[in-house]
Write an enzyme that holds these catalytic residues in place. Sequence first.
Site, mmCIF file in Angstrom:
data_model
loop_
_atom_site.group_PDB
_atom_site.id
_atom_site.type_symbol
_atom_site.label_atom_id
_atom_site.label_comp_id
_atom_site.label_asym_id
_atom_site.label_seq_id
_atom_site.Cartn_x
_atom_site.Cartn_y
_atom_site.Cartn_z
ATOM 1 N N SER A 105 0.671 -1.597 0.466
ATOM 2 C CA SER A 105 0.207 -0.085 0.134
ATOM 3 C C SER A 105 0.390 1.312 -0.160
ATOM 4 O O SER A 105 0.531 2.224 -0.730
ATOM 5 C CB SER A 105 -0.673 -0.233 1.129
ATOM 6 O OG SER A 105 -0.028 0.066 2.567
ATOM 7 N N ASN A 106 2.043 1.323 0.397
ATOM 8 C CA ASN A 106 2.898 2.694 0.742
ATOM 9 C C ASN A 106 3.680 2.779 -0.676
ATOM 10 O O ASN A 106 3.601 3.468 -1.125
ATOM 11 C CB ASN A 106 3.994 1.826 1.606
ATOM 12 C CG ASN A 106 3.814 2.854 2.555
ATOM 13 O OD1 ASN A 106 3.429 4.239 3.314
ATOM 14 N ND2 ASN A 106 3.485 1.484 4.045
ATOM 15 N N ARG A 165 13.265 -7.256 5.994
ATOM 16 C CA ARG A 165 14.165 -8.222 5.652
ATOM 17 C C ARG A 165 15.836 -6.655 6.708
ATOM 18 O O ARG A 165 15.147 -5.256 5.406
ATOM 19 C CB ARG A 165 15.129 -8.423 4.028
ATOM 20 C CG ARG A 165 14.020 -9.458 3.576
ATOM 21 C CD ARG A 165 15.380 -10.884 4.282
ATOM 22 N NE ARG A 165 15.914 -11.084 4.096
ATOM 23 C CZ ARG A 165 17.001 -11.821 4.437
ATOM 24 N NH1 ARG A 165 16.348 -12.726 5.020
ATOM 25 N NH2 ARG A 165 18.424 -12.340 4.317
ATOM 26 N N LEU A 190 19.140 -5.051 5.732
ATOM 27 C CA LEU A 190 20.218 -5.095 4.420
ATOM 28 C C LEU A 190 21.556 -4.790 5.536
ATOM 29 O O LEU A 190 21.344 -4.516 5.944
ATOM 30 C CB LEU A 190 20.125 -3.502 4.321
ATOM 31 C CG LEU A 190 18.750 -3.333 3.204
ATOM 32 C CD1 LEU A 190 18.472 -2.401 2.664
ATOM 33 C CD2 LEU A 190 18.602 -4.404 2.208
ATOM 34 N N HIS A 250 8.789 3.113 9.551
ATOM 35 C CA HIS A 250 8.540 2.275 10.406
ATOM 36 C C HIS A 250 7.460 2.729 10.712
ATOM 37 O O HIS A 250 6.887 3.906 11.002
ATOM 38 C CB HIS A 250 9.555 2.519 11.585
ATOM 39 C CG HIS A 250 9.447 1.262 12.702
ATOM 40 N ND1 HIS A 250 9.783 -0.413 11.653
ATOM 41 C CD2 HIS A 250 9.607 2.051 13.984
ATOM 42 C CE1 HIS A 250 9.263 -0.384 13.505
ATOM 43 N NE2 HIS A 250 9.103 0.161 13.575
ATOM 44 N N ASP A 255 16.046 0.083 12.201
ATOM 45 C CA ASP A 255 14.923 1.212 12.412
ATOM 46 C C ASP A 255 15.452 2.175 12.989
ATOM 47 O O ASP A 255 15.238 3.012 14.257
ATOM 48 C CB ASP A 255 13.906 0.820 13.172
ATOM 49 C CG ASP A 255 12.804 -0.486 12.456
ATOM 50 O OD1 ASP A 255 12.724 -0.482 11.161
ATOM 51 O OD2 ASP A 255 12.613 -1.543 13.049
ATOM 52 N N THR A 302 -2.867 5.704 7.658
ATOM 53 C CA THR A 302 -3.567 7.012 6.943
ATOM 54 C C THR A 302 -2.119 8.151 6.347
ATOM 55 O O THR A 302 -1.623 8.201 4.871
ATOM 56 C CB THR A 302 -4.699 7.286 7.485
ATOM 57 O OG1 THR A 302 -5.167 6.257 7.232
ATOM 58 C CG2 THR A 302 -5.416 8.482 6.530
ATOM 59 N N GLU A 361 1.292 7.221 6.961
ATOM 60 C CA GLU A 361 2.416 6.521 6.634
ATOM 61 C C GLU A 361 2.074 6.955 4.482
ATOM 62 O O GLU A 361 3.462 7.931 3.988
ATOM 63 C CB GLU A 361 2.340 5.303 6.286
ATOM 64 C CG GLU A 361 2.954 4.287 7.745
ATOM 65 C CD GLU A 361 2.744 2.965 7.728
ATOM 66 O OE1 GLU A 361 3.608 2.663 6.305
ATOM 67 O OE2 GLU A 361 2.176 2.205 8.422
HETATM 68 C C1 GAR Z 1 3.980 -0.107 6.868
HETATM 69 O O1 GAR Z 1 3.094 -0.119 7.796
HETATM 70 C C2 GAR Z 1 5.286 -0.001 7.017
HETATM 71 O O2 GAR Z 1 4.932 0.953 7.477
HETATM 72 C C3 GAR Z 1 5.657 -1.693 7.458
HETATM 73 O O3 GAR Z 1 5.117 -2.254 7.035
HETATM 74 C C4 GAR Z 1 4.530 -1.603 6.622
HETATM 75 C C5 GAR Z 1 3.526 -2.515 4.902
HETATM 76 O O4 GAR Z 1 2.654 -2.441 4.067
HETATM 77 N N1 GAR Z 1 7.007 -1.526 7.244
HETATM 78 C C6 GAR Z 1 8.163 -2.063 8.989
HETATM 79 O O5 GAR Z 1 7.033 -2.261 9.702
HETATM 80 C C7 GAR Z 1 8.894 -1.810 8.863
HETATM 81 N N2 GAR Z 1 9.877 -2.001 10.148
HETATM 82 P P1 GAR Z 1 2.329 -1.972 2.567
HETATM 83 O O6 GAR Z 1 3.577 -3.366 2.435
HETATM 84 O O7 GAR Z 1 0.642 -2.229 2.720
HETATM 85 O O8 GAR Z 1 3.006 -0.847 2.339
#
Ligand code: GAR
Length: 226
Positions: free
Chosen positions: A14-15, A92, A94, A110, A146, A173, A175
Amino acid sequence: MTLPVAVLVSGSGSNLQAIIDRIEDGVLAARITAVVSNKAEAYALARAQNHGLATALLPHAAFPDRSAYDAALLAAVRDSGAEAVVLAGFMRLLGADFVAAYRDRILNIHPALLPGFPGLAAQGQAAGYGVTIAGATVHFVDEKMDNGPIVIQAAVPALPDDDAQSLGGRIMTLEHRIYPQAIHWLATGRLSIHGRKTRLAPADMPKADMADAMPCLVSPALEAGF
Ligand code: GAR
């Protein structure tokens, strides 16, 4: 001028979708050179294909060790022509070689107000802890999880009855607004790193309309279009 970026994903994407949408709106000065997933089932791959983007699947289980995986990942990213890397739900860590190859040009999002609640399931950690304010952070990536310098954070209320899903939805929302904004700042050369701190070069930009937003605090402020 648009910044060529590779987007690394593991899940729903979604991001990634928010980033694609802002690029297609013409407000985010980037172009996606490749979407790389470590998970075959990641819906993010379908989202990328729906928009005609190049995709690559690199399942980490297919590699003998972390350094072999990292080398393959780095080759995929480099070969795509990317000058920066965006981690969008890429679950993952890096390796040092990858981070060194794209130092100060890797962003991560995050779903917590770092340095609180790093690691997995941050939304559930925050809801379970009973915080009354939660949020999301976009930061530069270094070798630690992080951990790198923070670019932008968004805070939302956390309520007593929240669970990972309800709180996570509220965080998500925002993010989708802060990540394209942070990438745009990187793409337009407005970010500089000073030790642990990131400075944003000012620009004569109108601010975003926050009238429809839920109660939130976003810092630095979002600009128009994000
Ligand atoms: C998001 O909430 C992102 O912040 C989180 O994974 C989700 C991915 O959602 N990332 C972490 O937790 C990284 N430590 P998405 O695939 O719908 O973008």
